[in-house]
Write a protein that holds these residues in place. Sequence first.
Motif, PDB file in Angstrom:
ATOM      1  N   ASP A  66     126.725 -67.419  12.366  1.00  0.00           N
ATOM      2  CA  ASP A  66     127.376 -68.556  11.719  1.00  0.00           C
ATOM      3  C   ASP A  66     128.889 -68.383  11.696  1.00  0.00           C
ATOM      4  N   ALA A  67     129.342 -67.148  11.433  1.00  0.00           N
ATOM      5  CA  ALA A  67     130.784 -66.892  11.419  1.00  0.00           C
ATOM      6  C   ALA A  67     131.390 -67.103  12.798  1.00  0.00           C
ATOM      7  N   LYS A  68     130.678 -66.673  13.847  1.00  0.00           N
ATOM      8  CA  LYS A  68     131.180 -66.874  15.203  1.00  0.00           C
ATOM      9  C   LYS A  68     131.271 -68.351  15.532  1.00  0.00           C
ATOM     10  N   ALA A  69     130.250 -69.121  15.127  1.00  0.00           N
ATOM     11  CA  ALA A  69     130.266 -70.558  15.405  1.00  0.00           C
ATOM     12  C   ALA A  69     131.453 -71.228  14.736  1.00  0.00           C
ATOM     13  N   GLN A  70     131.793 -70.787  13.512  1.00  0.00           N
ATOM     14  CA  GLN A  70     132.922 -71.380  12.801  1.00  0.00           C
ATOM     15  C   GLN A  70     134.252 -70.985  13.435  1.00  0.00           C
ATOM     16  N   SER A  71     134.327 -69.758  13.999  1.00  0.00           N
ATOM     17  CA  SER A  71     135.589 -69.277  14.560  1.00  0.00           C
ATOM     18  C   SER A  71     135.876 -69.842  15.938  1.00  0.00           C
ATOM     19  N   ASP A  72     134.907 -70.443  16.584  1.00  0.00           N
ATOM     20  CA  ASP A  72     135.109 -70.975  17.922  1.00  0.00           C
ATOM     21  C   ASP A  72     135.734 -72.363  17.895  1.00  0.00           C
ATOM     22  N   GLY A  73     136.320 -72.775  16.771  1.00  0.00           N
ATOM     23  CA  GLY A  73     136.830 -74.122  16.656  1.00  0.00           C
ATOM     24  C   GLY A  73     138.242 -74.316  17.168  1.00  0.00           C
ATOM     25  N   VAL A  74     138.931 -73.272  17.667  1.00  0.00           N
ATOM     26  CA  VAL A  74     140.304 -73.401  18.156  1.00  0.00           C
ATOM     27  C   VAL A  74     140.289 -74.024  19.543  1.00  0.00           C
ATOM     28  N   ASP A  75     140.896 -75.189  19.667  1.00  0.00           N
ATOM     29  CA  ASP A  75     141.065 -75.848  20.956  1.00  0.00           C
ATOM     30  C   ASP A  75     142.445 -75.474  21.477  1.00  0.00           C
ATOM     31  N   THR A  76     142.501 -74.742  22.587  1.00  0.00           N
ATOM     32  CA  THR A  76     143.761 -74.176  23.056  1.00  0.00           C
ATOM     33  C   THR A  76     144.618 -75.143  23.855  1.00  0.00           C
ATOM     34  N   GLU A  77     144.136 -76.352  24.123  1.00  0.00           N
ATOM     35  CA  GLU A  77     144.877 -77.241  25.023  1.00  0.00           C
ATOM     36  C   GLU A  77     146.297 -77.496  24.546  1.00  0.00           C
ATOM     37  N   HIS A  78     146.494 -77.728  23.246  1.00  0.00           N
ATOM     38  CA  HIS A  78     147.796 -78.168  22.752  1.00  0.00           C
ATOM     39  C   HIS A  78     148.417 -77.218  21.734  1.00  0.00           C
ATOM     40  N   ILE A  79     148.129 -75.927  21.821  1.00  0.00           N
ATOM     41  CA  ILE A  79     148.700 -74.985  20.852  1.00  0.00           C
ATOM     42  C   ILE A  79     149.892 -74.223  21.437  1.00  0.00           C
ATOM     43  N   PHE A  80     150.314 -74.544  22.679  1.00  0.00           N
ATOM     44  CA  PHE A  80     151.341 -73.761  23.355  1.00  0.00           C
ATOM     45  C   PHE A  80     152.600 -74.557  23.694  1.00  0.00           C
ATOM     46  N   GLY A  81     152.826 -75.724  23.094  1.00  0.00           N
ATOM     47  CA  GLY A  81     154.010 -76.504  23.421  1.00  0.00           C
ATOM     48  C   GLY A  81     153.840 -77.273  24.713  1.00  0.00           C
ATOM     49  N   PHE A  82     154.850 -77.168  25.622  1.00  0.00           N
ATOM     50  CA  PHE A  82     154.723 -77.812  26.928  1.00  0.00           C
ATOM     51  C   PHE A  82     153.597 -77.187  27.749  1.00  0.00           C
ATOM     52  N   SER A  83     153.368 -75.903  27.572  1.00  0.00           N
ATOM     53  CA  SER A  83     152.283 -75.224  28.273  1.00  0.00           C
ATOM     54  C   SER A  83     150.943 -75.703  27.735  1.00  0.00           C
ATOM     55  N   MET A  84     149.895 -75.548  28.562  1.00  0.00           N
ATOM     56  CA  MET A  84     148.579 -76.058  28.207  1.00  0.00           C
ATOM     57  C   MET A  84     147.541 -74.944  28.253  1.00  0.00           C
ATOM     58  N   GLY A  85     146.545 -75.045  27.366  1.00  0.00           N
ATOM     59  CA  GLY A  85     145.393 -74.167  27.432  1.00  0.00           C
ATOM     60  C   GLY A  85     144.315 -74.766  28.317  1.00  0.00           C
ATOM     61  N   SER A  86     143.241 -74.024  28.530  1.00  0.00           N
ATOM     62  CA  SER A  86     142.202 -74.447  29.467  1.00  0.00           C
ATOM     63  C   SER A  86     141.153 -75.359  28.848  1.00  0.00           C
ATOM     64  N   ASP A  87     141.150 -75.537  27.528  1.00  0.00           N
ATOM     65  CA  ASP A  87     140.129 -76.380  26.895  1.00  0.00           C
ATOM     66  C   ASP A  87     140.336 -77.847  27.251  1.00  0.00           C
ATOM     67  N   ILE A  88     139.232 -78.574  27.419  1.00  0.00           N
ATOM     68  CA  ILE A  88     139.303 -80.010  27.732  1.00  0.00           C
ATOM     69  C   ILE A  88     138.475 -80.844  26.759  1.00  0.00           C
ATOM     70  N   LEU A 205     145.910 -73.994  34.854  1.00  0.00           N
ATOM     71  CA  LEU A 205     146.099 -73.683  33.438  1.00  0.00           C
ATOM     72  C   LEU A 205     145.177 -72.526  33.063  1.00  0.00           C
ATOM     73  N   MET A 206     145.763 -71.380  32.727  1.00  0.00           N
ATOM     74  CA  MET A 206     144.985 -70.183  32.400  1.00  0.00           C
ATOM     75  C   MET A 206     145.283 -69.752  30.970  1.00  0.00           C
ATOM     76  N   ASP A 207     144.256 -69.331  30.249  1.00  0.00           N
ATOM     77  CA  ASP A 207     144.469 -68.815  28.899  1.00  0.00           C
ATOM     78  C   ASP A 207     143.465 -67.718  28.583  1.00  0.00           C
ATOM     79  N   LYS A 208     143.774 -66.954  27.532  1.00  0.00           N
ATOM     80  CA  LYS A 208     142.922 -65.843  27.118  1.00  0.00           C
ATOM     81  C   LYS A 208     143.080 -65.620  25.622  1.00  0.00           C
ATOM     82  N   GLU A 209     141.985 -65.265  24.966  1.00  0.00           N
ATOM     83  CA  GLU A 209     141.991 -64.927  23.544  1.00  0.00           C
ATOM     84  C   GLU A 209     142.231 -63.430  23.413  1.00  0.00           C
TER      85      GLU A 209
END
Length: 333
Positions: A66-88, A205-209
């Motif tokens: 359950d904790a893992k399911a809750q922590s997977d909520g970060v969508d990386t597409e728009h957290i880097f400014g002009f740069s983009m994450g891989s989430d769609i 667009l490449m990203d890593k946690e």
Amino acid sequence: MLLQLVVARVRHAGFRFGIAIGALALGSVLSSSADAGDSPSWLSTASTSSNSAAVRAIKPRAELLDAKAQSDGVDTEHIFGFSMGSDIGKKGEIELEIENVGRFSKRFGSYTGVGVLSQVKFVLTDSFRVAPGVSFSSTHVSGVPDMIDNRRTALAGASLEFRYRLLDRDVMPFGLTLHAAPGWNRVDELTGFDIQTYGSEFAALMDKELIHNALFATVNVWFSGGASRALSNQWSRDSELAVNGALSYKVGPDLILGVEARYVRAYEGLGLDRFVGDAVYLGPTFAMHLSHNFGVSGTWSTQVAGRASCETLHLDLQDFERHQAMLRFNYLF
């Protein structure tokens, strides 16, 4: 005769008592079985000590999942400014995005350019998304050498964005999404004058946690090129190559802060033919959720290094601006 009557009554009463005891025992077993099927937690008080130990072993595992399911909520597409994450996004989602990009300050005079891109994103599968969009531009030029003074706001053009997620970072060493966006413009966003531009941009667009649910990194490689026809019917062709890198850290449940660096090179010709100038931008980034389906993100970047091929001065303020900023709004239906 009396003795035989007493014995018969005693036997009859014993038979009825035995039936009653059997019925109670059967009802108790059935009730315990039903409760066990309806609620596993009931077993902790109604089962043997070995069953209780098994339930206690299962419970932490369920809490971890359950904790893992809750922590997977970060969508990386728009957290880097002009740069983009891989989430769609997830299959079936529809999202409205309004991206405002500002460009400020040349070496001399007064210069402000603002572009607004409005898109509706349709996630067709977990790996593929399409997003049609329209853009607006507003330009204010005054006293800038080699530029005609102009003040104008207009509908600029239209585009169609495609994104395909090739690698999922949850199961692969990093995430990778391919981006392509052909477009058409009727207004030069740099000068504000009428022009017909046909072009496209492509990106990996490449990203890593790096730290689970806390620290994220991205690297982008962008290429764009287009052909433009001015009112004089003269055609010009140009292209641009950019490499971006950014780090973002989750400082709270709804707030992510970071830093971004971008290196941009401008060329004449569609195939990066002749070098015109380059610029390095550096700045902070932020992303935050105002509600469960509404978010805002942005950055302010300053040119810290660069050079124009036609100048010997520090910074390239001929082809780029001193400052570039972005403010983006996203609404998930």
